[in-house]
Design a protein around this motif. Structure first.
Motif, PDB file in Angstrom:
ATOM      1  N   TYR A  44       2.245   3.657  12.598  1.00 30.94           N
ATOM      2  CA  TYR A  44       3.269   3.477  11.559  1.00 30.94           C
ATOM      3  C   TYR A  44       4.243   4.646  11.470  1.00 30.94           C
ATOM      4  O   TYR A  44       5.085   4.660  10.585  1.00 30.94           O
ATOM      5  N   SER A 102       0.835  -1.197   0.000  1.00 28.31           N
ATOM      6  CA  SER A 102       0.000   0.000   0.000  1.00 28.31           C
ATOM      7  C   SER A 102       0.873   1.251   0.000  1.00 28.31           C
ATOM      8  O   SER A 102       2.056   1.183   0.302  1.00 28.31           O
ATOM      9  N   GLU A 128      -7.965  -3.095  -7.058  1.00 30.60           N
ATOM     10  CA  GLU A 128      -8.665  -2.926  -5.775  1.00 30.60           C
ATOM     11  C   GLU A 128      -8.083  -1.710  -5.072  1.00 30.60           C
ATOM     12  O   GLU A 128      -7.129  -1.836  -4.314  1.00 30.60           O
ATOM     13  N   TYR A 174      -8.269   4.646   6.001  1.00 27.05           N
ATOM     14  CA  TYR A 174      -7.666   4.042   7.184  1.00 27.05           C
ATOM     15  C   TYR A 174      -7.650   5.021   8.356  1.00 27.05           C
ATOM     16  O   TYR A 174      -6.735   5.007   9.177  1.00 27.05           O
ATOM     17  N   ARG A 177      -2.852   6.170  12.413  1.00 23.42           N
ATOM     18  CA  ARG A 177      -1.722   5.978  11.502  1.00 23.42           C
ATOM     19  C   ARG A 177      -0.397   6.579  12.008  1.00 23.42           C
ATOM     20  O   ARG A 177       0.640   5.907  11.956  1.00 23.42           O
TER      21      ARG A 177
HETATM   22  N1  LLP Z   1      -6.400  -5.314  -1.783  1.00 24.93           N
HETATM   23  C1  LLP Z   1      -5.876  -6.000  -0.754  1.00 24.93           C
HETATM   24  C2  LLP Z   1      -5.833  -7.443  -0.808  1.00 24.93           C
HETATM   25  C3  LLP Z   1      -5.367  -5.311   0.355  1.00 24.93           C
HETATM   26  O1  LLP Z   1      -4.824  -5.982   1.353  1.00 24.93           O
HETATM   27  C4  LLP Z   1      -5.431  -3.896   0.396  1.00 24.93           C
HETATM   28  C5  LLP Z   1      -4.942  -3.149   1.547  1.00 24.93           C
HETATM   29  C6  LLP Z   1      -6.016  -3.228  -0.696  1.00 24.93           C
HETATM   30  C7  LLP Z   1      -6.469  -3.974  -1.768  1.00 24.93           C
HETATM   31  C8  LLP Z   1      -6.141  -1.731  -0.763  1.00 24.93           C
HETATM   32  O2  LLP Z   1      -4.897  -1.124  -0.772  1.00 24.93           O
HETATM   33  P1  LLP Z   1      -4.766   0.446  -1.012  1.00 24.93           P
HETATM   34  O3  LLP Z   1      -5.224   0.747  -2.416  1.00 24.93           O
HETATM   35  O4  LLP Z   1      -5.592   1.124  -0.007  1.00 24.93           O
HETATM   36  O5  LLP Z   1      -3.317   0.712  -0.823  1.00 24.93           O
HETATM   37  N2  LLP Z   1      -3.883   0.579   7.351  1.00 24.93           N
HETATM   38  C9  LLP Z   1      -2.764   0.845   6.470  1.00 24.93           C
HETATM   39  C10 LLP Z   1      -2.978   0.278   5.096  1.00 24.93           C
HETATM   40  C11 LLP Z   1      -3.254  -1.197   5.093  1.00 24.93           C
HETATM   41  C12 LLP Z   1      -3.569  -1.730   3.727  1.00 24.93           C
HETATM   42  C13 LLP Z   1      -4.020  -3.146   3.805  1.00 24.93           C
HETATM   43  N3  LLP Z   1      -4.392  -3.713   2.558  1.00 24.93           N
HETATM   44  C14 LLP Z   1      -2.520   2.341   6.417  1.00 24.93           C
HETATM   45  O6  LLP Z   1      -3.203   3.071   7.127  1.00 24.93           O
HETATM   46  O7  LLP Z   1      -1.622   2.798   5.711  1.00 24.93           O
END
Ligand code: LLP
Length: 387
Positions: free
Chosen positions: A309, A191, A265, A364, A305
């Protein structure tokens, strides 16, 4: 400029802290991702874990996106929000039996399986239910996404996905599962990815994985390459809408697609920039070491966050009376030392009662909120209600 700055005087009277959503920016972002994806006929799912606010979901649904879910409750939320089950994918390393059964019942687009054992269990459950279930193999692509290590998901040692080797070793067994139809390959490399060339490496890996598996007799209707497109936390005003076009162009140039569908996604890149956390200054104080603390009424329970992190969010005082600035460490109300939003940040001189915005908090933020210290969950205010 940020929505909060345009309407600061109206926000003043509202109970803080709360999330403010710029629904117009969300719409523009959705328009962008829809238009850019159409050029290549790519399918876009919204990663609902980023924010499952009902009002935002209703808007996202208007634009025809599917949903990517990470739990049975997320699948249920998506269905209740009116999304077509056939546009819902569900991944997760540890799906409980009742979650798998629910996903089978709802006949979603695909259950993305993350272990050989899960495939065997799902096959047995499908048999029991008298159904054939559509499944994607979530492959661990072993790629360094060059992002914060707390949020990478695709490296060899991570818990996510099945290693390519293990799929090869078990190919026959997987293909023999009578109640599963293996229709797709899924992966997600991580991500907040800002170095887009990483996606080029991803495409090359996917090409090899998909083509070798098809040589072994698999036949995939789609490849789902996950999300991960990053946003500009440093200077959100410069880039309110993420660069979907560049990512799609890279995938178009490097992924060998054949007649397979390509799915994405996106979580953060859809809702990240449209949300701000509005908080009020409670107190000023100076530590014995001379550090100026600005104590605000939000905390890690609204936005975890930074504490979790070390993530950076741009902060601005939107009601200050002066343009003179000072350096502050902005801390929250929770009983944790890591409950701090930023250190030595230059803000316009801030006094009790001023409002701060903590930007780029749409993804998030609310979805990771907790009730630690028995805090109330924050409310939400929507731009379209204020216009
Ligand atoms: N698909 C899958 C299988 C995922 O595990 C995730 C995010 C996404 C799609 C969406 O990813 P994005 O487009 O949002 O990067 N809580 C953390 C981020 C955790 C992401 C987990 N998986 C933060 O606040 O940075």
């Amino acid at each position: 400029i940020m929505l909060s700055r345009r309407i600061a005087s109206r926000l003043r009277v509202m109970e803080t802290p709360f999330y403010l959503y710029d629904t117009e920016l969300l719409r523009q972002t959705l328009e962008s991702v829809v238009n850019e994806s159409k050029r290549y006929n790519y399918k876009v799912h919204y990663a609902i874990k980023a924010n499952y606010d009902d009002r935002l979901l209703a808007i996202i649904r208007e634009y025809g996106l599917g949903v990517d879910c990470a739990s049975g409750n997320e699948v249920q939320k998506a269905i209740e929000a009116g999304f077509d089950p056939k546009s819902i994918v569900y991944a997760g390393v540890g799906k409980r039996d009742k979650e798998l059964r629910y996903a089978i019942e709802q006949e979603i687009m695909a259950i993305n399986c993350e272990s050989i054992e899960e495939l065997l269990v799902l096959d047995a459950m499908a048999a029991e239910a008298g159904r054939t279930v559509e499944v994607a193999l979530r492959v661990n692509p072993d790629i360094d996404p060059k992002t914060n290590h707390c949020i990478d998901t695709g490296q060899a040692d991570s818990k996510f996905g099945i290693s390519y080797e293990e799929i090869l070793d078990n190919a026959e067994r997987i293909r023999s599962l009578k109640h599963l139809r293996i229709v797709g390959v899924h992966l997600h490399i991580g991500s907040q990815i800002r170095e887009l060339h990483v996606f080029e490496n991803m495409c090359q890996k996917v090409n090899v994985i998909v083509e070798n598996l098809e040589r072994l007799g698999f036949s995939f209707r789609f490849v789902d390459v996950g999300g991960g497109l990053g946003i500009n936390y440093d200077m959100p005003e410069n880039e309110p809408i993420p660069n979907f076009a560049s990512l799609f162009a890279i995938v178009h140039n490097h992924l060998r697609v054949g007649d397979r569908e390509v799915h994405f996604e996106f979580g953060r890149s859809i809702v990240g920039e449209c949300g701000e956390l509005i908080t009020r200054v409670l107190f000023n104080k100076t530590t014995a070491t001379g550090r100026k603390l600005l104590i605000v009424d939000a905390s890690m329970t609204e936005l975890i966050r930074p504490a979790l992190y070390g993530s950076y969010h741009n902060i601005e005082n939107i009601t200050a009376e002066t343009d003179r600035t000072d350096k502050y460490t902005v801390v929250g109300t929770a009983c944790e030392s890591t409950d701090r939003f930023d250190e030595n940040v230059s803000l316009r001189r801030s006094v009790r009662g001023d409002l701060l915005t903590i930007k780029s908090a749409g993804a998030y933020g609310m979805s990771m909120a907790s009730r630690y210290n028995l805090h109330d969950l924050p409310g939400a205010v929507y731009g379209e209600d204020l216009m």
